[in-house]
Scaffold this motif. Structure first.
Motif: not given
Length: 350
Positions: A233-261
């Motif tokens: 959370f400290e690094r998150l806040l530092e990131f937000h302040n560094k970029h002078q953001a109006a808002a920052t959303m935490c995101v996760r990398d999500y993978e989805y494998q299509v089960p067909f060709g």
């Protein structure tokens, strides 16, 4: 950080006296010995100097005679939580941060002066019904369901406390009296804790309109009360302040494998074929930092979700950032998630 690591650099031929003066002046309890290219040659602490004096060295002796030439180091960009865990394990007060062998920073176990304290409000969303976890939530709000030996929301609260946050608000709706009874005013954890109550569900963004108007003009961190995470959370806040953001959303990398060709074509002609391709997306992790401007723009008792609130900010050309998190993260929304959390907690440190 409130110090400049460049102030603690020494050349190997510098006298030990210079190292002592530098360590005392900068209050970092460590000096870094480097060559002309800032390549790390060793580190010096007060203890190293004392051991050198016991070997009959003088304060005029070169610092190379007392430095530790094989210090433990870390890669620049490593999460602070990982660094703290490593320093505590190795009993280090500070650790040099390197990039390709070159000194590029320094992290300390306790940041300069004292443990960091953040006055930024932290808003814990705890009003949901937890319908997908019934019958467990028939008589207990989901934030009070235990993972290991602690309620989910208490684990979340402790994560922020360990990072130095002291001002908390909890949004309630379903079985609010149970949440208030458990957490009280926060004195059990030596923090300030207040509540806002949603008479009707207002969504993750709408609850912001219930917060006191006199909150400090600081970014606010908002987190869903059913998210179990080791995000820094400290690094998150530092990131937000560094970029002078109006808002920052935490995101996760999500993978989805299509089960067909997957077939790509133009008209009746096949252009290419990809067998069971993997698609990657960034998904919302339910953790946000918002400016006081956005927070105060939410009308009291109006319903709005955070993604919609951020979309409005984006439409106004405001700076909305995303903060990818690689740390542990689990949204305890379903019974299988809750069961997984019971296993994961055994190997995690909160």
């Amino acid at each position: 950080m409130s110090y400049d690591w460049k102030n603690i650099l020494l050349k190997p031929e510098s006298p030990i006296r210079d190292a002592l003066e530098l360590i005392d002046r900068e209050s970092l309890r460590i000096a870094l010995v480097v060559d002309d290219d800032l390549r790390l040659l060793g580190v010096v602490t007060d203890g190293d100097v004392r051991r050198g004096l016991l070997r009959n060295l003088t304060l005029a002796s070169p610092v190379s005679a007392v430095m530790n030439p094989t210090p433990l180091t870390a890669k620049l960009g490593t999460a602070r939580k990982e660094l703290v865990k490593f320093m505590e394990k190795e009993q280090l007060l500070a650790i040099p941060l390197l990039k390709d062998g070159i000194v590029a920073g320094l992290e300390t176990l306790q940041r300069v002066g004292a443990f960091s304290k953040y006055q930024n409000p932290v808003f814990l969303m705890a009003g949901g019904f937890g319908t997908r976890l019934r019958p467990l939530t028939d008589s207990c709000p989901k934030p009070l369901l235990k993972v290991g030996d602690k309620p989910i929301l208490e684990i979340v609260l402790n994560s922020f406390i360990k990072a130095g946050f002291v001002n908390f608000y909890i949004s309630t709706h379903y079985l609010p009296e149970m949440i208030r009874e458990h957490f009280g005013d926060g004195s059990k954890w030596n923090v300030n804790l207040s509540y806002v109550h949603e008479d009707t569900p207002l969504g993750t963004g709408g609850a912001l309109g219930l917060l006191p108007a006199d909150l400090p003009d600081l970014p606010l961190i908002l987190i869903n009360g059913d998210v179990l995470t080791n995000v820094d959370f400290e690094r998150l806040l530092e990131f937000h302040n560094k970029h002078q953001a109006a808002a920052t959303m935490c995101v996760r990398d999500y993978e989805y494998q299509v089960p067909f060709g997957v077939i790509n074509g133009e008209g009746n002609k096949i252009i290419s074929m990809v067998e069971k391709p993997v698609q990657r997306f960034f998904v919302n992790a339910g953790i946000y930092v918002v400016s006081s401007k956005i927070r105060s723009s939410v009308v009291k008792n109006s319903r709005i979700d955070m993604p919609t609130l951020l979309e409005q900010s984006i439409s106004r050309q405001e700076n909305v950032m995303m903060f990818p998190i690689h740390e542990y993260w689990l949204d305890i929304g379903r019974m299988e998630d809750y069961q997984r959390a019971q296993v994961d907690i055994l190997s995690l440190e909160f």
